[in-house]
Scaffold this motif. Structure first.
Motif, PDB file in Angstrom:
ATOM      1  N   SER A   1      -5.341   0.763   4.146  1.00 15.45           N
ATOM      2  CA  SER A   1      -5.009   1.643   5.275  1.00 15.45           C
ATOM      3  C   SER A   1      -3.648   2.296   5.083  1.00 15.45           C
ATOM      4  O   SER A   1      -3.488   3.511   5.283  1.00 15.45           O
ATOM      5  N   ALA A   2      -2.652   1.502   4.684  1.00 10.95           N
ATOM      6  CA  ALA A   2      -1.309   2.039   4.478  1.00 10.95           C
ATOM      7  C   ALA A   2      -1.280   2.999   3.291  1.00 10.95           C
ATOM      8  O   ALA A   2      -0.585   4.021   3.314  1.00 10.95           O
ATOM      9  N   PHE A   3      -2.052   2.683   2.256  1.00 11.39           N
ATOM     10  CA  PHE A   3      -2.117   3.540   1.065  1.00 11.39           C
ATOM     11  C   PHE A   3      -2.694   4.909   1.414  1.00 11.39           C
ATOM     12  O   PHE A   3      -2.134   5.958   1.057  1.00 11.39           O
ATOM     13  N   ILE A   4      -3.812   4.902   2.114  1.00 10.69           N
ATOM     14  CA  ILE A   4      -4.478   6.161   2.477  1.00 10.69           C
ATOM     15  C   ILE A   4      -3.574   7.010   3.362  1.00 10.69           C
ATOM     16  O   ILE A   4      -3.426   8.222   3.155  1.00 10.69           O
ATOM     17  N   GLU A   5      -2.973   6.381   4.346  1.00  9.64           N
ATOM     18  CA  GLU A   5      -2.115   7.112   5.286  1.00  9.64           C
ATOM     19  C   GLU A   5      -0.903   7.720   4.574  1.00  9.64           C
ATOM     20  O   GLU A   5      -0.550   8.886   4.807  1.00  9.64           O
ATOM     21  N   THR A   6      -0.274   6.939   3.697  1.00 14.80           N
ATOM     22  CA  THR A   6       0.933   7.424   3.021  1.00 14.80           C
ATOM     23  C   THR A   6       0.613   8.495   1.997  1.00 14.80           C
ATOM     24  O   THR A   6       1.319   9.515   1.889  1.00 14.80           O
ATOM     25  N   LEU A   7      -0.471   8.298   1.225  1.00 18.19           N
ATOM     26  CA  LEU A   7      -0.817   9.282   0.206  1.00 18.19           C
ATOM     27  C   LEU A   7      -1.226  10.618   0.832  1.00 18.19           C
ATOM     28  O   LEU A   7      -0.962  11.693   0.276  1.00 18.19           O
ATOM     29  N   ALA A   8      -1.839  10.569   2.013  1.00 17.82           N
ATOM     30  CA  ALA A   8      -2.222  11.801   2.708  1.00 17.82           C
ATOM     31  C   ALA A   8      -0.998  12.633   3.071  1.00 17.82           C
ATOM     32  O   ALA A   8      -1.059  13.871   3.112  1.00 17.82           O
ATOM     33  N   VAL A   9       0.110  11.967   3.325  1.00 18.90           N
ATOM     34  CA  VAL A   9       1.347  12.674   3.646  1.00 18.90           C
ATOM     35  C   VAL A   9       2.026  13.180   2.374  1.00 18.90           C
ATOM     36  O   VAL A   9       2.477  14.324   2.302  1.00 18.90           O
ATOM     37  N   LEU A  10       2.098  12.316   1.350  1.00 18.12           N
ATOM     38  CA  LEU A  10       2.838  12.657   0.131  1.00 18.12           C
ATOM     39  C   LEU A  10       2.083  13.627  -0.767  1.00 18.12           C
ATOM     40  O   LEU A  10       2.687  14.526  -1.355  1.00 18.12           O
ATOM     41  N   GLN A  11       0.775  13.432  -0.897  1.00 19.29           N
ATOM     42  CA  GLN A  11      -0.024  14.272  -1.787  1.00 19.29           C
ATOM     43  C   GLN A  11      -1.384  14.558  -1.147  1.00 19.29           C
ATOM     44  O   GLN A  11      -2.405  13.973  -1.519  1.00 19.29           O
TER      45      GLN A  11
ATOM     46  N   GLY B   1       0.813  -1.211   0.000  1.00 18.70           N
ATOM     47  CA  GLY B   1       0.000   0.000   0.000  1.00 18.70           C
ATOM     48  C   GLY B   1       0.847   1.262   0.000  1.00 18.70           C
ATOM     49  O   GLY B   1       0.548   2.225  -0.721  1.00 18.70           O
ATOM     50  N   ARG B   2       1.904   1.248   0.798  1.00 16.31           N
ATOM     51  CA  ARG B   2       2.808   2.408   0.826  1.00 16.31           C
ATOM     52  C   ARG B   2       3.501   2.595  -0.519  1.00 16.31           C
ATOM     53  O   ARG B   2       3.678   3.726  -0.997  1.00 16.31           O
ATOM     54  N   THR B   3       3.894   1.475  -1.144  1.00 16.82           N
ATOM     55  CA  THR B   3       4.564   1.547  -2.446  1.00 16.82           C
ATOM     56  C   THR B   3       3.635   2.127  -3.507  1.00 16.82           C
ATOM     57  O   THR B   3       4.048   2.949  -4.333  1.00 16.82           O
ATOM     58  N   ALA B   4       2.364   1.707  -3.492  1.00 22.04           N
ATOM     59  CA  ALA B   4       1.395   2.243  -4.446  1.00 22.04           C
ATOM     60  C   ALA B   4       1.239   3.749  -4.276  1.00 22.04           C
ATOM     61  O   ALA B   4       1.193   4.500  -5.262  1.00 22.04           O
TER      62      ALA B   4
ATOM     63  N   LEU C   1      -4.836  15.111  -3.130  1.00 19.75           N
ATOM     64  CA  LEU C   1      -5.558  14.057  -3.838  1.00 19.75           C
ATOM     65  C   LEU C   1      -6.671  13.493  -2.961  1.00 19.75           C
ATOM     66  O   LEU C   1      -6.464  13.188  -1.783  1.00 19.75           O
ATOM     67  N   GLN C   2      -7.844  13.343  -3.536  1.00 21.25           N
ATOM     68  CA  GLN C   2      -9.001  12.789  -2.834  1.00 21.25           C
ATOM     69  C   GLN C   2      -9.168  11.311  -3.215  1.00 21.25           C
ATOM     70  O   GLN C   2      -9.197  10.970  -4.396  1.00 21.25           O
ATOM     71  N   ILE C   3      -9.284  10.446  -2.221  1.00 23.46           N
ATOM     72  CA  ILE C   3      -9.428   9.014  -2.472  1.00 23.46           C
ATOM     73  C   ILE C   3     -10.906   8.634  -2.506  1.00 23.46           C
ATOM     74  O   ILE C   3     -11.656   8.945  -1.576  1.00 23.46           O
ATOM     75  N   ILE C   4     -11.315   7.966  -3.578  1.00 23.55           N
ATOM     76  CA  ILE C   4     -12.652   7.402  -3.703  1.00 23.55           C
ATOM     77  C   ILE C   4     -12.522   5.898  -3.517  1.00 23.55           C
ATOM     78  O   ILE C   4     -11.951   5.205  -4.369  1.00 23.55           O
ATOM     79  N   ALA C   5     -12.997   5.371  -2.393  1.00 27.11           N
ATOM     80  CA  ALA C   5     -12.844   3.952  -2.067  1.00 27.11           C
ATOM     81  C   ALA C   5     -14.091   3.174  -2.480  1.00 27.11           C
ATOM     82  O   ALA C   5     -15.215   3.581  -2.183  1.00 27.11           O
TER      83      ALA C   5
END
Length: 339
Positions: A205-215, A170-173, A218-222
């Motif tokens: 969970s890891a994707f959302i957390e990491t993307l919130a820091v990096l970008q 998730g973090r890698t994505a 961007l809004q996530i639609i789950a």
């Protein structure tokens, strides 16, 4: 009707009663198509493994219970069969229950059948629910070791988890998407095959957390559901994407990528970057045609080998360490796809 394998042997491989197998072999009535397929598959598995029977060592039966799209289940079965000739400590006989969708009650019933008939190990890729956890615990109480594959089950006495580092994936994505898009606003579609697969939950969970820091722009639609099956994924996604108007990226955690692409294209949507999981036949074709940008992959054969080694160690037939480190994610692009 005579057969090269005894009915008892076929029944044991298929996980069915001898009377049921006899009805199938003699083409009698009142047998479901699914049962006939199980008997046919059992016979093919026995043919594949027949050469091993001459080998010295103890004979062990391992059961694979997998809920996954057929494209992934085929990879699991192929990986298991590829590993078998490498095992010298015992003659290992895998039995497969592979379904695209398995409701909780079906999984529980299957695990109860295995507990009743016996097994030397059960490898599970199933949903994480309270009833399934209890059924898995029932196996361990019966001294049948349980290994979870790709997605784990919480709060059980399972022997080991083998598969991908889901949080790392998730973090890698998130990292890949942020690097490709740069500092721009927009929407990211994040899809899971089912809300009860713990591995996909960890990825998300890891994707959302990491993307919130990096970008953070961007809004996530789950979107959850569809079980990675094309028709169900398309139907679910069609209802969920009305609010998507500025699509930048897709992170597909649970498959069904051809369907996701088609559904988006039907709405006039195209992502700038698409990150998917697993190098199955469908994804191989999609990335060769540059419809996917990245595939997060892990060595499934190594995972299955680790599972077999854990079972053998449990039964005192292997001196290898029982530690089962998770698989590190490999980032594949159209330029580095293995043959």
């Amino acid at each position: 009707m005579t057969h090269r394998f005894p009915i008892k042997e076929i029944a044991r491989q298929a996980g069915l009663g001898t009377a049921t197998v006899d009805r199938v072999l003699n083409d009698r009535a009142h047998v479901s198509p699914q049962t006939r397929l199980r008997v046919t598959a059992a016979i093919e598995e026995l043919k594949t493994q027949e050469a091993q029977l001459a080998a010295r060592g103890r004979r062990l039966f391992f059961d694979f219970v997998v809920e996954a799209p057929s494209r992934f289940s085929r990879e699991v079965k192929a990986a298991a069969e590829a590993i078998l000739p490498q095992i010298g400590a015992a003659v290992c006989r895998p039995r497969f229950l592979l379904q695209e969708v398995m409701e909780e009650e079906e999984v529980v019933a299957a695990l109860r059948r295995i507990t009743k008939r016996g097994s030397q190990g059960v490898c599970l890729k199933v949903r994480d629910t309270a009833q399934i956890r209890e059924a898995a615990k029932m196996l361990t109480v019966a001294k049948i070791p349980v290994v979870t594959l790709v997605t784990d089950i919480g709060v059980t006495d399972r022997l080991a988890y083998v598969g991908l580092d889901n949080a790392g994936a998730g973090r890698t994505a998130a990292y890949l998407i942020s690097r490709v898009l740069g500092d721009v606003p927009g929407q990211v579609l994040a899809t899971r095959s089912h809300e009860r697969f713990l591995g996909e939950e960890e990825r998300e969970s890891a994707f959302i957390e990491t993307l919130a820091v990096l970008q953070p722009e961007l809004q996530i639609i789950a979107v959850q559901g569809g079980s990675g099956v094309d028709y169900e994924t398309s139907k679910l996604l069609s209802k969920a994407i009305d609010g998507i108007h500025d699509l930048r990226a897709v992170y597909s955690m649970g498959g069904g990528n051809r369907s996701i692409l088609s559904t988006l294209e039907d709405r006039g949507l195209r992502a700038e970057v698409f990150v998917a999981h697993d190098l199955d036949r469908e994804n191989r074709e999609l990335i060769f045609n540059q419809r996917l940008d990245f595939i997060l992959h892990h060595d499934l054969q190594l995972d299955i080998k680790t599972a077999f080694n854990a079972f053998l160690a449990y039964h005192g037939l292997s001196s290898e360490q029982r530690a089962t480190p998770v698989s590190t994610v490999q980032v594949l692009t159209p330029e580095n796809i293995p043959p």
